[in-house]
Enzyme design. Structure first.
Site, PDB file in Angstrom:
ATOM      1  N   GLY A   1       0.780  -1.235   0.000  1.00 35.21           N
ATOM      2  CA  GLY A   1       0.000   0.000   0.000  1.00 35.21           C
ATOM      3  C   GLY A   1       0.809   1.281   0.000  1.00 35.21           C
ATOM      4  O   GLY A   1       0.331   2.314   0.468  1.00 35.21           O
TER       5      GLY A   1
ATOM      6  N   HIS B   1       0.831   1.261 -13.149  1.00 37.84           N
ATOM      7  CA  HIS B   1       1.622   0.102 -13.577  1.00 37.84           C
ATOM      8  C   HIS B   1       3.104   0.496 -13.576  1.00 37.84           C
ATOM      9  O   HIS B   1       3.456   1.569 -14.072  1.00 37.84           O
ATOM     10  CB  HIS B   1       1.184  -0.355 -14.984  1.00 37.84           C
ATOM     11  CG  HIS B   1       1.943  -1.563 -15.429  1.00 37.84           C
ATOM     12  ND1 HIS B   1       1.660  -2.832 -14.961  1.00 37.84           N
ATOM     13  CD2 HIS B   1       3.017  -1.687 -16.248  1.00 37.84           C
ATOM     14  CE1 HIS B   1       2.519  -3.686 -15.495  1.00 37.84           C
ATOM     15  NE2 HIS B   1       3.344  -3.017 -16.278  1.00 37.84           N
TER      16      HIS B   1
ATOM     17  N   ALA C   1       8.580   7.813  -9.763  1.00 36.63           N
ATOM     18  CA  ALA C   1       7.513   7.845 -10.771  1.00 36.63           C
ATOM     19  C   ALA C   1       6.126   7.566 -10.187  1.00 36.63           C
ATOM     20  O   ALA C   1       5.254   8.435 -10.199  1.00 36.63           O
ATOM     21  CB  ALA C   1       7.831   6.874 -11.898  1.00 36.63           C
TER      22      ALA C   1
END
Ligand code: GAR
Length: 207
Positions: free
Chosen positions: A16, A114, A184
């Site tokens: 998480g 992703h 990112a």
């Protein structure tokens, strides 16, 4: 929809850290058009559930093995989404592929993060550390993360944001994963959530 903020559900399976990035971004005001109001995990042991509790966010666990079928599993999730008036579903390390039936129920209302630059290293079988193992095996010099809408094709929906990260000669899958997350994923996921929440409010749409 007479709401000042879009209601967000975050679907998780593990640590998480992306959920945490959303919680922190909301505190900092980076996300101001939406609010994380529900966390759903398919894994009762997910640390993400502890993060939700610490932040005072309602959570629920839906286990596939306690459902008679994949349809029942998804229906339970769909019911939680509608019963809680959710406007936007964020898949943040949710390790279960959702069916076409489910994705159509919430068209352009589900986004996913992703850990690669789609269309590289994505689709069925590419998740978590496996993505970084594949990037290193191929010898790419640049990788990154992508946030995209979720449709019936795994990792195939419209791209919302991407960020590139350089690969180092001495990277292992673990070091690369950590850098891709920090540089990112934790950057573009909150920004994307704010962008789509704003669009949902502006369009005055409801699920
Ligand atoms: C993240 O790296 C996320 O991008 C990836 O799993 C990790 C979950 O970490 N998701 C996928 O690979 C989906 N195909 P987190 O639980 O700490 O956010």
């Amino acid at each position: 929809m007479n709401k000042s903020k879009a209601k967000i559900a975050v679907l998780v399976s593990g640590g998480g850290t992306n959920l945490q990035a959303l919680i922190d971004a909301e505190k900092k005001g980076i996300i101001f058009s939406g609010t994380v109001s529900l966390v759903i995990s398919n894994n009762p042991g997910a640390y993400a559930l502890v993060r939700a509790e610490k932040a005072g966010i309602k959570s629920a666990v839906v286990r596939r093995k306690e459902c008679a079928s994949a349809d029942e599993f998804e229906q339970k999730i769909a019911d939680l989404i509608t019963d809680n008036g959710i406007d936007l579903i964020v898949l943040a390390g949710f390790m279960s592929i959702l069916s076409e039936r489910f994705t159509r129920l919430f068209e352009r209302r589900i986004i996913n993060v992703h850990p690669s630059l789609i269309p590289s290293f994505c689709g069925q079988g590419y998740y978590g550390l496996k993505v970084h193992e594949a990037a290193l095996a191929k010898g790419v010099k640049v990788t990154g993360a992508t946030v995209h809408f979720v449709n019936e094709i795994p990792d195939g929906g419209e791209i919302i944001m991407q960020k590139a990260v350089s690969v180092r000669d001495d990277d292992t899958p673990e070091t690369l994963q950590k850098r891709v997350m920090r540089l990112a994923e934790w950057q573009i996921l909150p920004k994307s959530v704010e962008k789509i929440s704003r669009e949902i409010l502006d369009a005055n749409l409801e699920v």
